[in-house]
Design a protein around this motif. Structure first.
Motif, short mmCIF file in Angstrom:
data_model
loop_
_atom_site.label_atom_id
_atom_site.label_comp_id
_atom_site.label_asym_id
_atom_site.label_seq_id
_atom_site.Cartn_x
_atom_site.Cartn_y
_atom_site.Cartn_z
N PHE A 131 9.51 11.89 5.15
CA PHE A 131 9.43 13.26 4.66
C PHE A 131 10.13 13.34 3.35
O PHE A 131 11.34 13.60 3.35
CB PHE A 131 9.79 14.08 5.82
CG PHE A 131 9.78 15.65 5.20
CD1 PHE A 131 8.76 15.89 4.37
CD2 PHE A 131 10.56 16.58 5.77
CE1 PHE A 131 8.67 17.58 4.04
CE2 PHE A 131 10.60 17.97 5.62
CZ PHE A 131 9.56 18.20 4.33
N SER A 132 9.46 13.26 2.34
CA SER A 132 10.46 13.16 0.86
C SER A 132 10.78 14.52 0.42
O SER A 132 12.09 14.56 0.23
CB SER A 132 9.45 12.59 -0.11
OG SER A 132 10.10 12.44 -1.42
N ILE A 146 0.84 -1.28 0.14
CA ILE A 146 -0.05 0.03 0.11
C ILE A 146 0.81 1.33 0.05
O ILE A 146 1.74 1.34 0.81
CB ILE A 146 -0.97 0.03 1.19
CG1 ILE A 146 -1.92 -1.27 1.25
CG2 ILE A 146 -1.79 1.48 1.24
CD1 ILE A 146 -2.77 -1.19 2.55
N ASN A 147 0.78 2.03 -0.99
CA ASN A 147 1.59 3.36 -1.06
C ASN A 147 0.54 4.33 -1.19
O ASN A 147 -0.33 4.57 -1.93
CB ASN A 147 2.33 3.32 -2.47
CG ASN A 147 3.47 2.19 -2.50
OD1 ASN A 147 4.52 2.50 -1.94
ND2 ASN A 147 3.17 1.21 -2.97
N LEU A 148 1.06 5.42 -0.19
CA LEU A 148 0.19 6.52 -0.07
C LEU A 148 1.13 7.89 -0.09
O LEU A 148 2.47 7.76 0.48
CB LEU A 148 -0.58 6.91 1.30
CG LEU A 148 -1.54 5.61 1.62
CD1 LEU A 148 -2.03 5.73 3.10
CD2 LEU A 148 -2.66 5.60 0.66
N THR A 149 0.89 9.13 -0.80
CA THR A 149 1.47 10.22 -0.65
C THR A 149 0.51 11.26 0.03
O THR A 149 -0.41 11.62 -0.49
CB THR A 149 1.87 10.70 -2.09
OG1 THR A 149 2.45 9.62 -2.68
CG2 THR A 149 2.49 11.80 -2.02
N LEU A 150 1.06 11.92 1.04
CA LEU A 150 0.35 12.73 1.96
C LEU A 150 0.93 14.09 1.73
O LEU A 150 2.11 14.21 2.03
CB LEU A 150 0.36 12.18 3.47
CG LEU A 150 -0.24 13.22 4.54
CD1 LEU A 150 -1.65 13.21 4.27
CD2 LEU A 150 0.27 12.87 5.77
N LYS A 151 0.37 15.05 1.25
CA LYS A 151 0.59 16.37 0.96
C LYS A 151 -0.16 17.40 1.96
O LYS A 151 -1.13 17.49 1.75
CB LYS A 151 0.51 16.88 -0.39
CG LYS A 151 1.22 16.00 -1.53
CD LYS A 151 0.79 16.29 -2.88
CE LYS A 151 1.80 15.76 -4.07
NZ LYS A 151 1.36 16.00 -5.38
N ALA A 182 -4.53 19.82 3.53
CA ALA A 182 -3.88 18.52 3.27
C ALA A 182 -4.48 17.95 2.13
O ALA A 182 -5.80 18.01 1.81
CB ALA A 182 -3.98 17.72 4.46
N MET A 183 -3.74 17.00 1.37
CA MET A 183 -4.24 16.15 0.15
C MET A 183 -3.59 15.04 -0.02
O MET A 183 -2.35 14.89 0.43
CB MET A 183 -3.79 16.99 -1.34
CG MET A 183 -4.31 16.32 -2.40
SD MET A 183 -4.12 17.23 -3.89
CE MET A 183 -2.38 17.15 -3.98
N ILE A 184 -4.37 13.91 -0.06
CA ILE A 184 -3.80 12.69 0.04
C ILE A 184 -3.94 11.97 -1.21
O ILE A 184 -5.03 11.97 -2.00
CB ILE A 184 -4.58 11.63 1.08
CG1 ILE A 184 -4.39 12.29 2.56
CG2 ILE A 184 -4.01 10.23 1.26
CD1 ILE A 184 -5.15 11.53 3.60
N ALA A 210 3.70 22.60 -0.10
CA ALA A 210 3.22 21.41 0.63
C ALA A 210 4.45 20.75 0.97
O ALA A 210 5.31 20.49 0.35
CB ALA A 210 2.54 20.66 -0.41
N ARG A 211 4.26 20.00 2.20
CA ARG A 211 5.15 19.15 2.78
C ARG A 211 4.74 17.55 2.31
O ARG A 211 3.52 17.00 2.49
CB ARG A 211 5.31 19.09 4.27
CG ARG A 211 6.16 20.36 4.74
CD ARG A 211 5.52 21.69 4.40
NE ARG A 211 6.44 22.77 4.99
CZ ARG A 211 6.02 24.04 4.59
NH1 ARG A 211 5.45 24.27 3.66
NH2 ARG A 211 6.88 24.92 5.30
#
Length: 389
Positions: A317-318, A277-282, A385-387, A324-325
């Motif tokens: 933390f990419s 499961i891969n998520l990108t949280l912004k 926030a954006m996921i 956006a972080r």
């Protein structure tokens, strides 16, 4: 129509237009011929009544019935072959009293007859051979041989007929056989062009089994198909897929499965199955301390979610994307039955963490003017926030 008449006339000329001068054959030779024919008939009867019957009694004691059916098929053709052997002896006895043309044509006719008998045996025995091969294929682990076995009987029957027709045409029609072979060859090329896609799918089926790309029951991701799909069956030409999104069945040619990219989620990459499961949280406009707290909270929450691997995870933390972080979350599900539940619980956990950090606007606002955006920030609007999945 004219070609058919000319062919019939050619056959008649090569076989029947011979002058058999029986008057020149001595009486002793004729008597010898009669004796040979009588002995041939006696041998044929003895062979059928004694040898074949004894073989049938032996085969009846076996568990399989294939040998019994094969003996029944051989009974009549073997009798015909005995008659051909007798006729060959008759020709050998009377050969000195026949013309050169007759001595050439009679062996050719006997050979064609034997060829047709052999073709008949192969044609009748082909289904039995198919059953035998199917029984052997059932004991193998691969399903590739099970797919091809049903086609073997028809292949053997077709090959037997083609060999008999071509050889008979060569003997009976002489030079006309070249035209027949050329016609058959041209038809084969045309048929090959029409069936090239089908044949290509067959070879792709071999590649699927040989490389072990997937098997029935596997869960895969296929280019051009949304979501996960399950392999229902692998046919000789196509693969049946069950679309989890709709619960429907979709058939895809094996050539398409080979040409595209198939991600197999059911094959082991280690000692156990792992589904990622891969998520990108912004998260927009948060401090370094908040970013660190969010990452730590996610790391602490993951081991409590059922089905997720406790050690094999990544929370990073990419980078910063505009304002956006960007935080990357990568986890693995060790129990495939819990995949959907684990994915949902992970998303809910992320929402809870963001709510604790007072990041409660989970949507993206597209600002057209930089000045308007600065005013919004100065007024103290909550972070956004954006996921992405």
């Amino acid at each position: 129509m004219e070609n058919l008449k000319s062919t019939i006339n050619l056959i008649k000329e090569r076989i029947f237009d011979s002058d058999f001068q029986l008057g020149n054959i001595p009486l002793s030779t004729i008597l010898m011929v009669v004796i040979i024919l009588l002995l041939t008939q006696i041998c044929r009867g003895l062979f059928t009544a004694i040898i074949i019957d004894r073989i049938e009694r032996l085969t009846s004691a076996t568990e399989t019935t294939l040998d019994d059916e094969f003996i029944k098929i051989l009974r009549a053709p073997l009798g015909w072959l005995i008659w051909l052997a007798g006729l060959w002896l008759v020709h050998s006895v009377a050969a000195t009293h026949l013309s050169p043309e007759q001595n050439q044509k009679i062996p050719e006719m006997l050979f064609v007859s034997a060829l047709f008998i052999a073709t008949y045996i192969l044609y009748r025995a082909a289904p039995l051979l198919g059953e035998l091969l199917a029984g052997l294929a059932a004991h193998t682990e691969t399903e590739l041989d099970d797919l091809f076995v049903p086609y073997f009987p028809r292949l053997f029957q077709t090959a037997a007929i083609l060999i008999a027709v071509i050889k008979a045409s060569e003997i009976l029609l002489g030079t006309s056989a070249g035209a027949l072979i050329g016609l058959v060859g041209g038809a084969g090329v045309a048929l090959g062009l029409l069936m090239k896609d089908i044949i290509y799918d067959w070879f792709c089926t071999v590649i699927i089994y040989a490389d072990g790309l997937y098997k029935p029951g596997d869960w895969v991701a296929v280019d051009g198909v949304n979501g996960f799909v399950q392999i229902v069956s692998i046919g000789l030409r196509s693969t049946q897929l069950r679309l989890t999104e709709w619960g429907s069945i979709k058939k895809v040619p094996n050539s398409k499965m080979i040409a595209g990219v198939v991600e197999n989620w059911s094959q082991k990459t280690g000692d156990t199955f792992e589904w990622g499961i891969n998520l990108t949280l912004k998260v927009d406009g948060i401090s370094a301390e908040q970013t660190s707290c969010i990452c730590q909270a996610i790391e602490d929450k993951i081991p409590s979610i059922d089905g997720l691997h406790k050690q094999n995870m990544l929370v990073l933390f990419s980078h910063i994307e505009e304002n956006a972080r960007v935080i990357i979350v990568r986890v693995f599900v060790i129990d495939t039955n819990l995949y959907i539940a684990a994915q949902q619980n992970l998303n809910l956990a992320l929402l809870e963490i963001l709510e604790k950090e007072e990041i409660d606007h989970l949507h993206v606002e597209l600002e057209k003017q930089l000045q308007d955006y600065k005013q919004v920030k100065e007024n103290g609007s909550p972070s956004v926030a954006m996921i992405n999945f």
